[in-house]
Design an enzyme around this catalytic site. Structure first.
Site, PDB file in Angstrom:
ATOM      1  N   GLU A   1     -22.271 -11.657  24.626  1.00 31.71           N
ATOM      2  CA  GLU A   1     -22.309 -12.391  23.363  1.00 31.71           C
ATOM      3  C   GLU A   1     -21.571 -11.620  22.274  1.00 31.71           C
ATOM      4  O   GLU A   1     -21.698 -10.393  22.164  1.00 31.71           O
ATOM      5  CB  GLU A   1     -23.753 -12.644  22.953  1.00 31.71           C
ATOM      6  CG  GLU A   1     -24.483 -13.509  23.967  1.00 31.71           C
ATOM      7  CD  GLU A   1     -25.825 -14.003  23.477  1.00 31.71           C
ATOM      8  OE1 GLU A   1     -26.051 -14.037  22.259  1.00 31.71           O
ATOM      9  OE2 GLU A   1     -26.648 -14.358  24.329  1.00 31.71           O
ATOM     10  N   ASP A   2     -20.803 -12.366  21.494  1.00 28.15           N
ATOM     11  CA  ASP A   2     -20.126 -11.817  20.314  1.00 28.15           C
ATOM     12  C   ASP A   2     -19.229 -10.641  20.688  1.00 28.15           C
ATOM     13  O   ASP A   2     -19.243  -9.596  20.045  1.00 28.15           O
ATOM     14  CB  ASP A   2     -21.148 -11.360  19.266  1.00 28.15           C
ATOM     15  CG  ASP A   2     -22.043 -12.491  18.773  1.00 28.15           C
ATOM     16  OD1 ASP A   2     -22.078 -13.541  19.417  1.00 28.15           O
ATOM     17  OD2 ASP A   2     -22.706 -12.308  17.739  1.00 28.15           O
TER      18      ASP A   2
ATOM     19  N   ASP B   1     -18.597 -14.727  24.907  1.00 29.68           N
ATOM     20  CA  ASP B   1     -18.767 -16.121  24.473  1.00 29.68           C
ATOM     21  C   ASP B   1     -17.944 -16.482  23.247  1.00 29.68           C
ATOM     22  O   ASP B   1     -17.773 -17.655  22.931  1.00 29.68           O
ATOM     23  CB  ASP B   1     -20.249 -16.455  24.266  1.00 29.68           C
ATOM     24  CG  ASP B   1     -20.880 -15.775  23.064  1.00 29.68           C
ATOM     25  OD1 ASP B   1     -20.300 -14.800  22.540  1.00 29.68           O
ATOM     26  OD2 ASP B   1     -21.974 -16.208  22.648  1.00 29.68           O
ATOM     27  N   HIS B   2     -17.433 -15.512  22.499  1.00 25.90           N
ATOM     28  CA  HIS B   2     -16.479 -15.702  21.403  1.00 25.90           C
ATOM     29  C   HIS B   2     -16.171 -14.333  20.845  1.00 25.90           C
ATOM     30  O   HIS B   2     -16.594 -13.310  21.404  1.00 25.90           O
ATOM     31  CB  HIS B   2     -17.030 -16.640  20.313  1.00 25.90           C
ATOM     32  CG  HIS B   2     -18.360 -16.261  19.769  1.00 25.90           C
ATOM     33  ND1 HIS B   2     -18.546 -15.202  18.919  1.00 25.90           N
ATOM     34  CD2 HIS B   2     -19.591 -16.779  19.976  1.00 25.90           C
ATOM     35  CE1 HIS B   2     -19.821 -15.087  18.603  1.00 25.90           C
ATOM     36  NE2 HIS B   2     -20.489 -16.028  19.256  1.00 25.90           N
TER      37      HIS B   2
ATOM     38  N   CYS C   1     -21.744 -19.163  18.931  1.00 31.01           N
ATOM     39  CA  CYS C   1     -22.305 -19.292  20.270  1.00 31.01           C
ATOM     40  C   CYS C   1     -22.618 -20.716  20.725  1.00 31.01           C
ATOM     41  O   CYS C   1     -22.175 -21.143  21.787  1.00 31.01           O
ATOM     42  CB  CYS C   1     -23.544 -18.411  20.391  1.00 31.01           C
ATOM     43  SG  CYS C   1     -24.830 -18.745  19.177  1.00 31.01           S
TER      44      CYS C   1
END
Length: 633
Positions: A44-45, A244-245, A83
């Site tokens: 994540e992130d 995810d980004h 997200c």
């Protein structure tokens, strides 16, 4: 017709048995091939801040080793820089702007046509597990996963059953940047600070903490890969690693620049399944093939020998149905938590184009969650103190209507070439403008409607947002897109067209008329003041809100009083719905303190829960009210 005739003849049992046996045979794979297990390791992130991507500050030995036997993708985009919308693209293979799922935690219904990919894999005999985050903006069609929990694991499958498994790690998440822990590998003094961030000890510490989280993920990813080896499954399993980004740092997360959308993506294909690898595959190699999150669901189906359904908008990047590489990647920004903005982005192999549909809003709108990060607070305070110079000032100022960046020569995206005047840049600008327009029309981007209006049209029609947006009578997209693009410019020549748009029968066109005057400022307001005053009585609340904002910014004291009164009437979520309430509160939250002091008693008495919606959208109404009460903005 053959099935219909069979049923009429009374042979429906034979027909159904035939269909059932066909599905069983299909579930065994084409031509009796063994089907691969598929493992996703996700984070994540996290942007491409790995040693394997040339980042010398990163400490990622496990993932660098994985890269040495995998294919590294250097142009992979998450579609959304936050997200829940990004996962919405993943789970469906459809752009969230097509389903209405582009707004953060909006929980829209899927049409019966669209199925989440785990359900499609389960129908083909796969055991599907998710460990453990879901967080999609769409719902419907019942259970997608065999198991989705912190205990979910492929080891729980039936003997011999192929599996698809996700292991998701959160150590690099935005919230973990705020930790203050030991940093064994990352000296904050050596942290790489991009030129748009101020170079302060607080900012360096946040960047170092972010890289520390990636090192923790590296260790956990190594453990998952080691367990796969110990289970004797390494040669039976295709493994993906991706984030995810972009990173959770401000101006990365939530912003559809390359910095917010580019993710690391590495794929390992064992020798046994090399025939399923992409054309450009070689262990330890890299590719500039553009990949979007919407491509991953159809890729999964392609890997197991199933042709992706036509409704999927992504393109398989490998497997039996590998498609031709795409030319462009597309990004978007809608409502981020409690704040509205509307941005679309497109990139090719070198340039990124940004279309700002609300350029009057600054980049760094106040979001309660983002302000918990020390970098955000320090950066804003330094701007307010006049201690910054460009490009560090840009984040706190209104946006241009269009942006164009050369990622080859300007990877930090700070030198806007949209108005450079050079012929080369004009050609690229026109190319990416066309690509953006084509994409909006082909995917039926529902985000050209205000969020409340998008939901209203779907409810009135009795359809999902996706179905409504694909009906040109319900959603005349070309006309609305023309109004939006006219509105989002700052040219005075378009004001007569905007004045005409106030009389359009479609409220979305009238909304964009008011927005276009708001974007252009005082001179345009003076020419449209009468139309905006009429619009305070428009039957559509989204039009009233846009008109009220323009009247507050540029009108007389009497205009301001009427506009504030109108907005307060729209705040109660139980009467107007949460999305109308959020939009009205977005305008109120930016008012001067003198006005806010006068309206706080009224806000305290208002009902801010929409009983028709789940808790998550309602939470953003509460956040805005709390910000107004506390004087935060």
């Amino acid at each position: 017709m053959k099935l219909y005739s069979t049923l009429l003849k009374g042979s429906w049992i034979i027909c159904l048995m035939t269909m059932f046996m066909s599905s069983l045979l299909f579930g065994q794979g084409i031509e009796g091939e063994d089907r691969p297990n598929i493992l996703w390791i996700t984070t994540e992130d996290q942007g491409p801040h790995l040693g394997a991507y040339g980042d010398s500050y990163a400490h990622t030995p496990s993932l660098d080793s994985f890269a040495s036997r995998s294919l590294r993708y250097d142009v992979a985009w998450s579609d959304a820089p936050v997200c829940a919308p990004a996962r919405t693209a993943l789970i469906t293979g459809v752009y969230p702007t097509s389903t209405g799922g582009q707004h953060m935690r909006s929980d829209v219904q899927l049409p019966s046509l669209i199925r989440k990919y785990p359900a499609l894999l389960r129908a083909e005999g796969y055991y599907t597990t998710n460990n453990s985050k879901e967080d999609y903006n769409v719902s419907g069609h019942g259970q997608a996963w065999d198991e989705s929990s912190p205990e979910a694991h492929y080891e729980n499958r039936d003997e011999g059953q192929p599996f698809f498994a996700v292991f998701n790690f959160t150590q690099s998440h935005e919230s973990r940047i705020r930790d203050r822990t030991d940093l064994p590998y990352h000296d904050p003094e050596q942290a790489p600070v991009p030129p748009y961030h101020p170079d302060t000890p607080e900012v360096r510490r946040d960047w170092a903490q972010y890289y520390h989280g990636i090192s923790q993920i590296d260790r956990k990813a190594g453990e998952v890969l080691e367990q796969l080896r110990e289970n004797g499954l390494e040669e039976e399993t295709i493994v993906f690693f991706y984030g995810d980004h972009g990173s959770g740092m401000p101006r990365h997360k939530r912003w559809p620049y390359n910095s917010g959308l580019q993710v690391p993506l590495m794929i390992h294909v064992p020798d046994k399944y090399r025939h399923l690898a992409p054309q450009e595959y070689r262990p330890g190699g890299s590719t500039n093939r553009p990949v979007a999150f919407v491509d991953l669901a159809p890729t999964l189906l392609s890997l197991i020998g199933t042709e992706p359904p036509e409704w999927m908008q992504g393109r398989p990047i490998m497997g039996r149905y590998e498609a031709e590489p795409r030319q462009y990647l597309y990004g978007f920004r809608g409502r981020m938590d409690e704040r509205y903005d509307k941005v679309r982005s497109v990139r090719n192999d070198r340039y990124i184009y940004i279309r700002n549909y609300m350029p009057h809003k600054i980049y760094g709108q106040y979001l309660a969650y983002m302000w918990l990060t020390e970098t955000t607070r320090v950066w804003e305070q330094m701007y307010q103190n006049g201690e910054l110079s460009p490009p560090q000032t840009y984040f706190w100022e209104p946006k241009p209507a269009e942006e164009l960046y050369d990622l080859q020569n300007d990877p930090h995206e700070i030198d806007n070439l949209a108005g450079s005047g050079r012929e080369e840049h004009r050609r690229v600008l026109e190319e990416l403008r066309r690509a953006h327009r084509t994409h909006v029309l082909e995917t039926r981007d529902a985000g050209l409607l205000p969020e409340a209006e998008m939901h209203r049209r779907a409810k009135v029609s009795g359809l999902t947002i996706y179905e409504m947006a694909h009906d040109d009578d319900l959603y005349p997209l070309e006309r609305i897109l023309a109004a939006a693009q006219m509105a989002a410019g700052r040219d005075a020549e378009s004001v007569p067209g905007l004045l005409e748009a106030f009389r359009d029968e479609d409220p979305a066109v009238r909304y964009w008329a008011a927005m276009g005057i708001l974007v252009r400022g005082q001179d345009a307001f003076d020419r449209a003041a009468l139309q905006l005053r009429w619009s305070l009585n428009d039957e559509n609340p989204s039009v009233r809100i846009a008109a009220a904002e323009a009247l507050i910014r540029y009108g007389t004291g009497r205009d301001e009083s009427r506009a504030v009164k109108t907005l307060l009437e729209l705040v109660p979520a139980d009467e107007n719905g949460a999305f109308v309430s959020i939009a009205a509160l977005n305008v109120l939250a930016d008012l001067d303190e003198e006005i806010l002091a006068g309206i706080r008693p009224a806000l305290r008495q208002m009902e801010v829960n929409d009983p028709a919606l789940p808790p998550r959208p309602n939470d953003y109404v509460h956040r805005l009210v709390e910000s107004i009460m506390n004087g935060e903005k």
